[in-house]
Design an enzyme around this catalytic site. Structure first.
Site, short mmCIF file in Angstrom:
data_model
loop_
_atom_site.label_atom_id
_atom_site.label_comp_id
_atom_site.label_asym_id
_atom_site.label_seq_id
_atom_site.Cartn_x
_atom_site.Cartn_y
_atom_site.Cartn_z
N TYR A 1 -1.36 6.48 9.29
CA TYR A 1 -1.39 7.93 9.06
C TYR A 1 -1.91 8.74 10.24
O TYR A 1 -1.74 9.97 10.25
CB TYR A 1 -2.19 8.23 7.79
CG TYR A 1 -1.47 7.75 6.56
CD1 TYR A 1 -0.38 8.46 6.06
CD2 TYR A 1 -1.83 6.57 5.93
CE1 TYR A 1 0.31 8.01 4.95
CE2 TYR A 1 -1.14 6.12 4.81
CZ TYR A 1 -0.07 6.84 4.33
OH TYR A 1 0.62 6.39 3.23
N LEU B 1 9.45 6.86 5.58
CA LEU B 1 8.11 7.42 5.50
C LEU B 1 8.03 8.74 6.26
O LEU B 1 7.46 9.72 5.76
CB LEU B 1 7.08 6.43 6.04
CG LEU B 1 5.64 6.93 6.12
CD1 LEU B 1 5.14 7.34 4.75
CD2 LEU B 1 4.74 5.88 6.74
N VAL C 1 2.30 7.23 -1.85
CA VAL C 1 3.26 7.12 -0.74
C VAL C 1 3.74 5.67 -0.68
O VAL C 1 2.95 4.75 -0.44
CB VAL C 1 2.62 7.53 0.59
CG1 VAL C 1 3.63 7.41 1.72
CG2 VAL C 1 2.08 8.95 0.50
N ARG D 1 13.09 2.48 8.68
CA ARG D 1 14.32 3.27 8.70
C ARG D 1 14.03 4.78 8.70
O ARG D 1 14.92 5.57 8.43
CB ARG D 1 15.21 2.92 7.51
CG ARG D 1 15.63 1.46 7.44
CD ARG D 1 16.66 1.26 6.34
NE ARG D 1 16.95 -0.14 6.12
CZ ARG D 1 17.84 -0.60 5.26
NH1 ARG D 1 18.56 0.26 4.55
NH2 ARG D 1 18.04 -1.90 5.09
N PHE E 1 -7.65 9.36 -5.41
CA PHE E 1 -6.52 9.98 -6.12
C PHE E 1 -5.21 9.39 -5.63
O PHE E 1 -5.19 8.69 -4.63
CB PHE E 1 -6.52 11.51 -5.92
CG PHE E 1 -6.68 11.97 -4.51
CD1 PHE E 1 -5.59 12.00 -3.64
CD2 PHE E 1 -7.91 12.38 -4.02
CE1 PHE E 1 -5.72 12.42 -2.33
CE2 PHE E 1 -8.05 12.82 -2.71
CZ PHE E 1 -6.96 12.83 -1.87
#
Length: 411
Positions: free
Chosen positions: A124, A95, A83, A92, A411
């Site tokens: 997150y 995400l 990400v 903006r 990962f």
């Protein structure tokens, strides 16, 4: 420049640009071998990009991997990775748009949960990801060698393999061992070759070639490298055995492998990486101080995408009937009131108009799902509201797991 970038699947011709942006965002430089490996695995990951008039300004991807849940079963999981947002395009909504697209695509694939390793702790949670598994490194005093209170079988059955020999052996061991703890992800064959057992000089980080020990009966394995050169007094060359993974399908194999790596000759210290927070090896030696916990950190962050499917997928340790009022500004399909009924025969969740027993944010729903976080702890932290006395205790009892959730590798 377009008013808002377009979010779409990445084209094969853009994958180098995707990895260039990842290098920029994570302050790294891809080696030719590393880039080659990532490009070779491109067909195994769902990658989306933010396109601003032909310039890729954001990326996000997900592996469709299975994850072990309480009870030893599996749930399809979107393993989110890569990400990024170009520094010129921060703040903006890039995400948010990328995460919305990944969420939609994961639901289309039938994945009721998503997971990631969080680069920043403040980002997150608003998307419903909460820390759900933890691990820690451990230091083992090897002089004198640790003696176990309940000795493991002598490690005469342990055999040594190199990385190439281990490739056809270890995946089956890992698969048998996964069911012992929730939170462990499945690994595709390419992941074993290109990540876990990768042993080119650039994979070693200045340490020795990778060594592999397999327990008798193929009930467990240990991966380690040896690192030389840390100067201490009174010795000039300090030898550290760094165990990257110690995975076993049985407690006996786990203790046998621990005994083996702790007895490696000419070693001054042993470091076990990424161990569970309730590691039984820490309590196994006669000397209660032989294994010393080092840094503990959160590992997998989990997000619930489909609450009824997630509830039905896991096992429940005790009966419970509670109404959850879930706050989730980013996801109306999870936000709202849910009646959760579960017990040893299974679980179900459905929409309800009944008054709430517990009010919580979706990130906390992700944290408690695998049993690694208690509702009562979150209540005491002030982030869960208990409207009905005893509701936290009842749900905690239902969520209880025998062993703490654990996640190996990133990962």
């Amino acid at each position: 420049m377009a008013e808002r970038p377009t979010i779409r699947p990445a084209h094969e011709s853009e994958l180098n640009a995707v990895h260039d942006l990842a290098d920029l965002a994570f302050h790294r430089g891809s080696t030719p071998l590393g880039r080659e490996r990532r490009l070779a695995a491109a067909d195994e990951v769902d990658t989306v990009v933010a396109d601003d008039d032909g310039l890729i300004v954001g990326t996000a991807a997900a592996f469709p991997w299975p994850m072990v849940v309480p009870g030893g079963g599996e749930v399809p999981c979107a393993a989110v990775t890569g990400v990024t947002v170009r520094p010129t395009h921060r703040r903006r909504g890039v995400l948010r748009a990328l995460m919305a697209q990944l969420t939609e695509r994961a639901r289309e694939r039938g994945e009721p949960v998503a997971a990631l390793w969080a680069s920043e702790g403040t980002i997150y949670g608003r998307f419903g990801f909460g820390p759900a598994t933890w691990s820690r490194d451990e230091h083992v005093r090897v002089v004198p060698e640790p003696v176990l209170r309940q000795p493991a079988p002598e490690p005469l059955g342990v055999r040594l393999l190199d990385a190439a020999e281990a490739l056809p052996v270890l995946p089956a061991i890992h698969e048998r061992a996964r069911g012992r703890r929730p939170g462990i992800m499945g690994r595709p064959e390419r992941w074993w070759a290109d990540r876990v057992l990768a042993d080119e000089p650039e994979d070693r980080g200045g340490a020795s070639p990778l060594r592999v020990a397999v327990a008798a009966g193929d009930e467990g394995y240990a991966l380690w490298r040896v690192r030389e050169g840390r100067e201490t007094h009174p010795v000039a060359a300090f030898t550290t055995v760094e165990v990257q993974e110690l995975v076993a399908a049985t407690p006996e194999a786990e203790r046998a492998l621990f005994t083996f790596v702790a007895r490696i000759d000419l070693a001054d210290e042993l470091v076990l990486r990424q161990r569970p927070v309730d590691d039984p090896l820490a309590l196994a030696p006669v000397d209660a101080r032989a294994v010393r916990p080092l840094e503990q950190h959160e590992a997998l962050w989990l997000r619930i995408l489909d609450l009824p499917e997630a509830v039905a997928a896991r096992a429940w340790a005790a009966p419970v009937d509670v109404v959850l009022d879930v706050e989730h500004p980013e996801d109306e399909l999870v936000a709202g009131r849910w009646a959760l009924r579960a017990g040893p025969d299974g679980g179900a969740a459905e929409r309800t108009e009944r008054p709430a027993d517990l009010r919580l944010h979706a990130r906390d729903l992700g944290s408690v799902y695998l049993g690694g976080v208690a509702l009562s702890t979150l209540r005491d932290a002030g982030v869960v509201t208990e409207e009905t006395p005893g509701a936290c205790a009842a749900l905690d009892a239902a969520l209880h797991v025998e062993r703490a959730p654990w996640t190996l590798g990133t990962f």
